[in-house]
Write an enzyme that holds these catalytic residues in place. Sequence first.
Site, PDB file in Angstrom:
ATOM      1  N   CYS B  84       0.734  -1.338   0.235  1.00  0.00           N
ATOM      2  CA  CYS B  84      -0.212  -0.036  -0.086  1.00  0.00           C
ATOM      3  C   CYS B  84       0.934   1.305   0.061  1.00  0.00           C
ATOM      4  O   CYS B  84       0.408   2.394  -0.140  1.00  0.00           O
ATOM      5  CB  CYS B  84      -1.132   0.075   1.309  1.00  0.00           C
ATOM      6  N   HIS B 334      -9.232   3.889  -0.954  1.00  0.00           N
ATOM      7  CA  HIS B 334      -7.644   3.224  -0.819  1.00  0.00           C
ATOM      8  C   HIS B 334      -7.619   2.503  -2.044  1.00  0.00           C
ATOM      9  O   HIS B 334      -7.299   1.099  -1.894  1.00  0.00           O
ATOM     10  CB  HIS B 334      -7.448   2.530   0.500  1.00  0.00           C
TER      11      HIS B 334
END
Lengths: 132, 388
Positions: B84, B334
């Site tokens: 991420c 996200h």
Amino acid sequence: MSGTEGVDRPDGPTYEEWVAALDRNGFYLECANGHGSLPPRRVCPECGDTDLTQRSLPGTGTVATFSEVHVAGPAFAGETPYVTAVVDFGPVRLTGVLREVAADEVAVGDEVRADVEPDGPGDRPLVVFRPA
Amino acid sequence: MTGVRVAGVGLTPFGTHEGRAGRDMFAEAALAALADAGVASEDVEHLNYGNFMGALAERQGHQAPLMVEAAGLRCAGTRYEEACASAGVAIREAVRAVRSGEADVVLAGGMERMTNLSTAEVTESLAVAADELFEVRAGVTFPGAYALMARAYFDRYGGDREDLAHVASKNHANALVNEYAQYQRAVSVEEVLDAPVVASPLGLFDACPITDGASSVVLVSESYAAEHDLDAPVAVTGTGQGGDRAALQDRADMARTPAAADAADEAYDDAGITARDVDVAEVHDCFTIAEVLAIEALGFYEPGEGIGAARRGETTRDGRLPVNLSGGLKAKGHPVGATGGSQLAEMTRLLRGDHPNSDAVPDATVGLTHNAGGTVASAVVHVLEVAE
Ligand SMILES: [Zn+2]
């Protein structure tokens, strides 16, 4: 889709050997400075020592943290909800699925022993914990 | 060493882009960033591109050259992968390239396509960021891993689900006016507490959504900005990166994220500032507990003190240190490989004064972005400052 076979150090235990031993004589690796780690491993991640010796895992450990998982990936989809836990065994910690205890009966500090279920999700050996 | 300016930023809206190829989303963000910068595409010397799960989601590896082509660039590209934190690393390496004098103009950012997969497939794909042998095979999911950290935190420092619910509610409130946010809707503390459990003690509204989207920033040297008379008032003055053991079980303390602390220390030193100087922050709140761990690791709070920050109104838009004015990952969304770039884009707009939430921080001159990979086995921190 395991990509780990064949890359272990030739004279050390493989991950598969480590899991398979959990129900009889579970072990961890110890460096000359007393740091614990798990295979496959050539080097102590704490100090870089390459002289790693197999040591018996303590018979029982204590739950360090846990979670009841309700949403899982495909391999564990048929298992939900299940309780995943990280357990302290002295020099090392192990992560696995807690058996024979309901989620609302678990507490940090509970004593458990490590075991293996040979045909876990995806037919791969699964690390499990049972009440000590 | 030359200074680095953010010449322009570009985002796609975050959310569901049904049927759109990843390359099309990235092209949208890249073209927007170039237009915002007023920089010609032929001046871009390299593409630094972040992506995490494209090989699983679109069966597409080797994405960088595709993205160069899609964005109409005439240069080489490199894909950066750090879960991420992929776009965070891509930006950090772009900053280093410009500083070294190796390049004057680098386009950096990222893209992730996720909603074309089922929830189970996304769960599986994200879990790849954890330790395959010692976590994934034991049934640890991405939410499950953060849940393990949340329980460890509660056990060590106290705090409860209601404290975390205030984090979610705050970030949703911030996203109300953000046109790029996936959820432009308020969520009350009660709603967070009443949501279905994903991995106890975390519920559905403690988790960020599954998101498609792309981000881009154009980073230029100060000399290039001056020569081309660019309006680029925001500088990247600090960058830092930290790492930690992949598996939670191998960390000294599951209720702390030292990788983020190391990244922050390096970035603060680099910029010549301290945590005290930061006016506004965008932190990696993939789960509510992640924001708590972040604001402690970044030095804004002592360990154990961050849990009550949102509830006490200190990190809200009218608080002393607004955190995640964009809505955060929680409400903005996200798209994992794009997130670090979107944080830089949002922070640049906040500091330039053209973000819908800039009015919450009208005098802000120092902003911080914090982008974490996995359960913070990697972390990238950037310091942005208004230079003129
Ligand atoms: Zn050692």
